[in-house]
Motif scaffolding. Structure first.
Motif, PDB file in Angstrom:
ATOM      1  N   PRO A   1       0.781  -1.225   0.000  1.00  0.00           N
ATOM      2  CA  PRO A   1       0.000   0.000   0.000  1.00  0.00           C
ATOM      3  C   PRO A   1       0.812   1.274   0.000  1.00  0.00           C
ATOM      4  N   SER A   2       2.082   1.200   0.463  1.00  0.00           N
ATOM      5  CA  SER A   2       2.814   2.454   0.627  1.00  0.00           C
ATOM      6  C   SER A   2       4.238   2.329   0.135  1.00  0.00           C
ATOM      7  N   HIS A   3       4.418   1.638  -0.996  1.00  0.00           N
ATOM      8  CA  HIS A   3       5.781   1.477  -1.485  1.00  0.00           C
ATOM      9  C   HIS A   3       6.249   2.789  -2.107  1.00  0.00           C
ATOM     10  N   PRO A   4       7.596   3.016  -2.096  1.00  0.00           N
ATOM     11  CA  PRO A   4       8.128   4.268  -2.623  1.00  0.00           C
ATOM     12  C   PRO A   4       7.751   4.459  -4.087  1.00  0.00           C
ATOM     13  N   THR A   5       7.512   5.689  -4.457  1.00  0.00           N
ATOM     14  CA  THR A   5       7.097   5.984  -5.830  1.00  0.00           C
ATOM     15  C   THR A   5       8.282   6.274  -6.733  1.00  0.00           C
ATOM     16  N   ASP A   6       9.431   6.603  -6.171  1.00  0.00           N
ATOM     17  CA  ASP A   6      10.570   6.913  -7.019  1.00  0.00           C
ATOM     18  C   ASP A   6      11.436   5.674  -7.199  1.00  0.00           C
TER      19      ASP A   6
ATOM     20  N   ALA B   1      14.659   5.325  -6.981  1.00  0.00           N
ATOM     21  CA  ALA B   1      15.670   5.127  -5.938  1.00  0.00           C
ATOM     22  C   ALA B   1      15.068   4.452  -4.717  1.00  0.00           C
ATOM     23  N   GLY B   2      13.851   4.871  -4.349  1.00  0.00           N
ATOM     24  CA  GLY B   2      13.200   4.258  -3.192  1.00  0.00           C
ATOM     25  C   GLY B   2      12.875   2.805  -3.430  1.00  0.00           C
ATOM     26  N   ARG B   3      12.377   2.507  -4.653  1.00  0.00           N
ATOM     27  CA  ARG B   3      12.064   1.104  -4.957  1.00  0.00           C
ATOM     28  C   ARG B   3      13.329   0.256  -4.946  1.00  0.00           C
ATOM     29  N   ALA B   4      14.411   0.786  -5.489  1.00  0.00           N
ATOM     30  CA  ALA B   4      15.669   0.037  -5.503  1.00  0.00           C
ATOM     31  C   ALA B   4      16.164  -0.197  -4.080  1.00  0.00           C
TER      32      ALA B   4
ATOM     33  N   ARG C   1      16.604  -3.895  -2.517  1.00  0.00           N
ATOM     34  CA  ARG C   1      17.903  -4.327  -2.003  1.00  0.00           C
ATOM     35  C   ARG C   1      17.781  -4.816  -0.563  1.00  0.00           C
ATOM     36  N   ALA C   2      16.987  -4.112   0.244  1.00  0.00           N
ATOM     37  CA  ALA C   2      16.792  -4.528   1.635  1.00  0.00           C
ATOM     38  C   ALA C   2      16.090  -5.876   1.704  1.00  0.00           C
ATOM     39  N   VAL C   3      15.089  -6.084   0.842  1.00  0.00           N
ATOM     40  CA  VAL C   3      14.374  -7.367   0.826  1.00  0.00           C
ATOM     41  C   VAL C   3      15.339  -8.497   0.474  1.00  0.00           C
ATOM     42  N   GLY C   4      16.182  -8.273  -0.534  1.00  0.00           N
ATOM     43  CA  GLY C   4      17.146  -9.304  -0.919  1.00  0.00           C
ATOM     44  C   GLY C   4      18.129  -9.616   0.196  1.00  0.00           C
ATOM     45  N   LEU C   5      18.647  -8.574   0.863  1.00  0.00           N
ATOM     46  CA  LEU C   5      19.571  -8.800   1.967  1.00  0.00           C
ATOM     47  C   LEU C   5      18.898  -9.552   3.112  1.00  0.00           C
ATOM     48  N   LEU C   6      17.665  -9.128   3.441  1.00  0.00           N
ATOM     49  CA  LEU C   6      16.932  -9.748   4.543  1.00  0.00           C
ATOM     50  C   LEU C   6      16.656 -11.219   4.248  1.00  0.00           C
ATOM     51  N   ALA C   7      16.216 -11.505   3.032  1.00  0.00           N
ATOM     52  CA  ALA C   7      15.933 -12.896   2.675  1.00  0.00           C
ATOM     53  C   ALA C   7      17.214 -13.731   2.645  1.00  0.00           C
TER      54      ALA C   7
ATOM     55  N   ARG D   1       6.955   4.413  10.393  1.00  0.00           N
ATOM     56  CA  ARG D   1       8.037   5.023   9.635  1.00  0.00           C
ATOM     57  C   ARG D   1       7.853   4.738   8.156  1.00  0.00           C
ATOM     58  N   ASP D   2       8.543   5.535   7.341  1.00  0.00           N
ATOM     59  CA  ASP D   2       8.509   5.338   5.898  1.00  0.00           C
ATOM     60  C   ASP D   2       9.219   4.035   5.550  1.00  0.00           C
ATOM     61  N   LEU D   3       8.668   3.316   4.544  1.00  0.00           N
ATOM     62  CA  LEU D   3       9.224   2.016   4.163  1.00  0.00           C
ATOM     63  C   LEU D   3      10.678   2.143   3.732  1.00  0.00           C
ATOM     64  N   ALA D   4      11.006   3.207   3.007  1.00  0.00           N
ATOM     65  CA  ALA D   4      12.383   3.389   2.541  1.00  0.00           C
ATOM     66  C   ALA D   4      13.339   3.610   3.715  1.00  0.00           C
ATOM     67  N   ASP D   5      12.875   4.296   4.794  1.00  0.00           N
ATOM     68  CA  ASP D   5      13.726   4.490   5.963  1.00  0.00           C
ATOM     69  C   ASP D   5      14.027   3.166   6.648  1.00  0.00           C
ATOM     70  N   VAL D   6      12.993   2.323   6.781  1.00  0.00           N
ATOM     71  CA  VAL D   6      13.200   1.011   7.389  1.00  0.00           C
ATOM     72  C   VAL D   6      14.158   0.182   6.524  1.00  0.00           C
TER      73      VAL D   6
END
Length: 610
Positions: free
Chosen positions: A15-20, A22-25, A29-35, A58-63
């Motif tokens: 519902p609140s993924h980054p629109t830019d 850079a934010g999506r990347a 990247r965080a999802v890949g590292l976490l997995a 908090r904002d998803l990109a900050d997390v």
């Protein structure tokens, strides 16, 4: 559904993924590292990232940035020379520790149908002597019953030693050496007929195979479903005493089917003592006629597994069970992934608390050593106004500073500086430079000499805490002649507004502080005129991630010109009102100066409302 596909769908539904981009990347990247680090599915990692953002507000990109900071510990040399993940090099035995690239390969194979696997070469003296399973599809199976991830770490020669002496082996060597794919078969192996396709991936071999002579019957489809879900079924006829297990239950309990199903006492004995109360509660619920759905830990051949059991019964008129049937599912990977994700969340929370404490300390230190006046300050021959803009990001307390004071000879000492970095170290270094400048001004008022002393001090500090660097401008104003003598150390040049036009001043030579121990600095001289406005600033005013340096400087010059046009007699208040937008990435310190005459009015009333 495979891990990759589930992740893609989760990304589309978030519902609140980054629109830019850079934010999506950043999130990807965080999802890949976490997995990769927790060895869970990409979809699970992404859902957990979303949940963390929602729980913390908090904002998803900050997390995501916090996850990357915690986990991205790749060696700099490796990051520079290997932009893409690599398999272990040819000629080296397969790496036994978890590899993020192999976790990604496994996530891809998780979503692939059919039987396929990534095998790494095992070599001896440069010769290919075996192939070892490193990542597999859920349906991958060897003839002896091993399947799915149970194959990881297994060597092909241990199960099919005849293949090491066959023509196929030389074909596998050619694929590894040349990179040309190959298809082999049909051929007979282990009493079954196979067709195999081989492709080189990195230094490994991606193999897919098809077993012939079997039709896609209902029983095979059910078996495939069981393997995909890592679950099996069982029945217990309480009248006859007969117990039946599907093949997958034997695999889950790692039991030889020739031994038959375990008794109830044997399976209960596997439960960890800490989970016995939960098992007894489930038994009581079952006796009351309820369907049971419980997850318990079991010790199977020395390893802890999380086994989910869903059980119900066919009962007689009195409610007594006649036949018990149920499903056993191995959810170890899911539970272990959730546990590791919880550990990661705890580490991130500790990291945030530590960063918040550091930020609070640095901010307190900054306020104590860098008081900002409420309005313009009158000094001999000058009116000076100061504005300090903290960075827009939490925890970004920096080392920007200023100094404006009257010297013993009646002249005015002005300075603006910027210590590289953020946090307590930057604020501490800023305090040392500012107080040192005040002390050194007792011995000399020459800006070049003062910068030379500050440079030696910064070099000494760098020996104690490496990577310290700073920039600064130091100026001395003679009110009798309205003459400004100034020097700079790698700092952005001041802007002079004169006659309705604003431009940077030519900079005298001088390197950054703390870089060259015996650096020499030169002075420049500027005679100020009534109506001039001089703006000194730190680089946060002109550097911004959303625009280029030239664009940032042009915007500041426009603000100065517009302020002078709007309020030519009292431009300082107007200028500081326009330059009040914080840079999200860096602190900003602004020092604006104009020559003062008897007609200059106090501008406090202009700034009091801002």
């Amino acid at each position: 559904m495979g891990g990759r596909q589930a992740y893609v769908e989760a990304v589309e539904m978030r519902p609140s993924h980054p629109t830019d981009d850079a934010g999506r990347a950043l999130v990807d990247r965080a999802v890949g590292l976490l997995a990769g680090r927790t060895r869970c599915r990409l979809s699970d990692a992404h859902r957990h990232l979303l949940q963390m953002a929602a729980d913390q507000g908090r904002d998803l990109a900050d997390v995501a940035g916090g996850v990357i900071t915690l986990f991205d510990v790749t060696e700099p040399s490796a990051r520079a020379t290997a932009p893409y993940p690599r398999l272990p090099a040819v000629g080296v035995a397969p790496v036994r520790r978890p590899d993020p690239w192999l976790a990604t390969a496994q996530a891809v194979l998780d979503g692939m149908p059919g039987q396929a696997a990534l095998l790494l070469p095992v070599r001896d003296a440069g010769c290919l002597v075996d192939l070892e399973f490193a990542a597999v599809t859920p349906e991958a199976e060897l003839g002896d019953g091993l399947h799915g991830r149970a194959l990881i770490g297994v060597r092909l020669g241990d199960h099919f030693p005849e293949s090491l002496l066959s023509d196929r082996w030389r074909c596998y060597e050619r694929v590894l050496d040349s990179g040309e794919p190959a298809e082999l078969g049909p051929f007979l192996m282990g009493g079954e007929r196979y067709t195999v396709r081989a492709h080189r991936i990195g230094s490994g071999l991606l193999m897919s195979w098809e077993r012939h002579g079997r039709g896609p019957g209902e029983s095979e489809r059910i078996a495939g479903t069981e393997r995909l879900g890592n679950l099996g079924w069982g029945e217990w006829d309480l009248v006859s005493g007969e117990v039946r297990w599907s093949a997958q239950v034997f695999r889950i309990y790692e039991r030889d089917p020739a031994l038959g199903p375990m008794s109830r006492e044997e399976t209960e004995a596997l439960t960890l003592p800490e989970d016995v109360p939960l098992r007894l509660a489930a038994v009581e619920a079952f006796q009351r006629g309820e369907q049971v759905d419980v997850t318990l830990r079991a010790r199977v051949h020395g390893r802890i597994k999380y086994l989910r059991t869903v059980a119900d019964a066919v009962r007689d008129a009195a409610g007594s069970p006649l036949r018990i049937y149920g499903i056993v599912q191995d959810v170890t990977a899911r539970e272990a992934g959730a546990r590791r994700l919880a550990e990661v969340e705890h580490q991130l929370a500790e990291q945030r608390r530590s960063a918040a404490a550091d930020h609070a300390l640095a901010a307190q230190l900054q306020r104590a050593i860098l008081p900002i006046p409420d309005g313009p300050v009158a000094l001999p021959g000058l009116k000076v106004a100061v504005r300090y803009l903290p960075a827009g990001q939490e925890g970004m307390v920096g080392g920007d500073w200023y100094h404006a004071t009257t010297l013993g000879d009646g002249s005015v000492l002005l300075a603006v500086g910027d210590v590289a970095g953020h946090g307590t170290q930057a604020a501490t270094t800023m305090a040392q430079l500012r107080h040192s400048l005040r002390a050194l001004a007792v011995t000399t008022s020459d800006p070049a000499e003062l910068l030379g002393h500050l440079n030696r001090l910064t070099c000494d500090l760098d020996a104690e805490c490496p990577e310290i660097a700073a920039t600064a401008i130091v100026a001395r104003f003679d009110p009798a002649r309205r003459r400004l003598t100034w020097a700079q150390a790698g700092h952005p040049p001041p802007l002079l507004s004169r006659g309705g036009r604003t431009a940077p001043l030519p900079r005298p030579s001088g390197p950054m502080l703390g870089v060259v121990e015996d650096a020499r600095y030169e002075c420049a001289v500027l005679d100020l005129e009534i109506g001039d406005l001089l703006l000194c600033y730190t680089d946060g005013l002109v550097e911004h991630r959303s625009r280029g340096l030239d664009d940032g400087l042009d915007a500041v010059i426009r603000a100065v010109d517009e302020s002078v046009r709007a309020s030519p007699r009292q431009p300082l208040g107007e200028l500081l009102a326009r330059l009040r937008q914080a840079n999200p990435d860096d602190d900003t310190c602004i020092l604006a100066v104009r020559p003062m005459t008897g007609e200059t009015h106090d501008l406090r009333r202009y700034l009091g409302r801002r």
